[in-house]
Design a protein around this motif. Sequence first.
Motif, short mmCIF file in Angstrom:
data_model
loop_
_atom_site.label_atom_id
_atom_site.label_comp_id
_atom_site.label_asym_id
_atom_site.label_seq_id
_atom_site.Cartn_x
_atom_site.Cartn_y
_atom_site.Cartn_z
N UNK A 75 0.83 -1.19 0.00
CA UNK A 75 0.00 0.00 0.00
C UNK A 75 0.87 1.25 0.00
N UNK A 76 0.40 2.26 -0.75
CA UNK A 76 1.10 3.53 -0.85
C UNK A 76 0.08 4.65 -0.66
N UNK A 77 0.33 5.52 0.28
CA UNK A 77 -0.58 6.64 0.50
C UNK A 77 -0.62 7.54 -0.73
N UNK A 90 8.51 -1.25 -16.98
CA UNK A 90 7.71 -1.50 -15.79
C UNK A 90 6.23 -1.59 -16.12
N UNK A 91 5.54 -2.29 -15.25
CA UNK A 91 4.09 -2.38 -15.30
C UNK A 91 3.57 -2.08 -13.91
N UNK A 92 2.39 -1.52 -13.84
CA UNK A 92 1.85 -1.18 -12.53
C UNK A 92 0.36 -1.45 -12.49
N UNK A 93 -0.11 -1.77 -11.29
CA UNK A 93 -1.53 -1.92 -11.03
C UNK A 93 -1.83 -1.13 -9.76
N UNK A 94 -2.76 -0.20 -9.86
CA UNK A 94 -3.10 0.64 -8.71
C UNK A 94 -4.60 0.55 -8.48
N UNK A 95 -4.97 0.16 -7.27
CA UNK A 95 -6.37 0.07 -6.89
C UNK A 95 -6.52 0.75 -5.54
N UNK A 134 0.83 -2.51 -7.07
CA UNK A 134 1.75 -3.56 -7.51
C UNK A 134 2.63 -3.00 -8.61
N UNK A 135 3.94 -3.06 -8.41
CA UNK A 135 4.90 -2.60 -9.41
C UNK A 135 5.79 -3.75 -9.82
N UNK A 136 6.02 -3.88 -11.12
CA UNK A 136 6.95 -4.88 -11.64
C UNK A 136 8.00 -4.18 -12.49
N UNK A 151 0.45 9.40 -8.07
CA UNK A 151 1.83 9.10 -8.44
C UNK A 151 1.94 8.75 -9.92
N UNK A 152 3.16 8.82 -10.44
CA UNK A 152 3.36 8.57 -11.87
C UNK A 152 2.95 7.16 -12.27
N UNK A 153 3.08 6.20 -11.34
CA UNK A 153 2.77 4.82 -11.70
C UNK A 153 1.27 4.53 -11.72
#
Length: 356
Positions: free
Chosen positions: A89-91, A115-120, A125-127, A96-98
């Motif tokens: 988790x990220x506040x 990179x790939x990202x999933x933000x919910x 989740x960052x790869x 954010x850019x991702x």
Amino acid sequence: MSLLIRHRHVLAVSLVVVGLVFVLSFNAVGIVAQDREATVSATAFDPATEPETLESDHTVYVVDTGSPLGDEPREAVETAATDGEFDGEVSNAQAQFFATDSYEYVVFDGAVYAFESTVDGESVTLEFDERDPASAASEIAAPVDEAESAARDAIETGEPASTAPGTLENPIVETNGEFYAVTPDIDPGMALTTVIAPITTILAAVGVAFVITGGWLFRRFQAGEVRPLTVRRGTVLAAAAAPGMLVVSVLFRSGNSPMWVVVGTALAVASGLLLVAGVALARERLWRLAATLLGGPALLLAAGLVAAVLAGPVEGVMGVIFGAFGLVVVGIFAAPLVLVGYRFAVSGEPALADGQ
């Protein structure tokens, strides 16, 4: 009899002349902007030692030069760069850019990552997959034969090349194993023109109101009227500024975005309303004075809504912001119309004739 009354013809002509100067300044800036050419330059770079240069491409985000990251987002990026993945988790993750789909590569601590990202919500989740900088640059860059002609010219000659204003489609170009960053050159003259253009739009709006008011007053003075202004007549003159400004926009800045045209037209009417305010003040019609002064902001809000419908919400917001600034400038430069309205308002007695 006051000085303004005695020299009313001179006043009317002066309004027309000053108004035309304001309108022509609007035209002059448009001509200068059209005559200027944008240029681009090409600079060779080595992705291995200068990976941050890849930021010229819209698919690349450089952490160290982008918007500063907070502690939690930066820790997430560091973890993904070290371990290949971050899941936590990220506040304020959505800011954010991702959280966007715009970027495919990240440059962090001198290394390049796909990179790939999933933000919910705040779940992220960052790869990260570290790539050889040259290989990544090859994937990002356009072959020289697919680049814009200006980019090719700049690479071949080593000199700035002329191009049409706008965003470069291929800011990173590869030729014979070498990479070039193609960037627009900063033209101080064009930058100054960009700053001045909004001011001249406002001045043109004031100028239209001046020309219409001065021309109408001159005709009435020639007909023998000395104090011809009423609230109704002033309102008609203010309304006439709308088509006047539209004509000026079409003649001198036909390529303007709808926002500039709509807000400029509203500012022209707002300028004319200051004439009405002067008449209402002279006639002690305080409720009309209040309504007139509130009319300017109301017009600008309406103009922002129209701009939003025509060109999108961003243009609408920009229109409201520009309009608010414009009202301040209008209040300064169009202030003489308040005095004109006050001095030439019809009094309770019959209008004075020439010589009286």
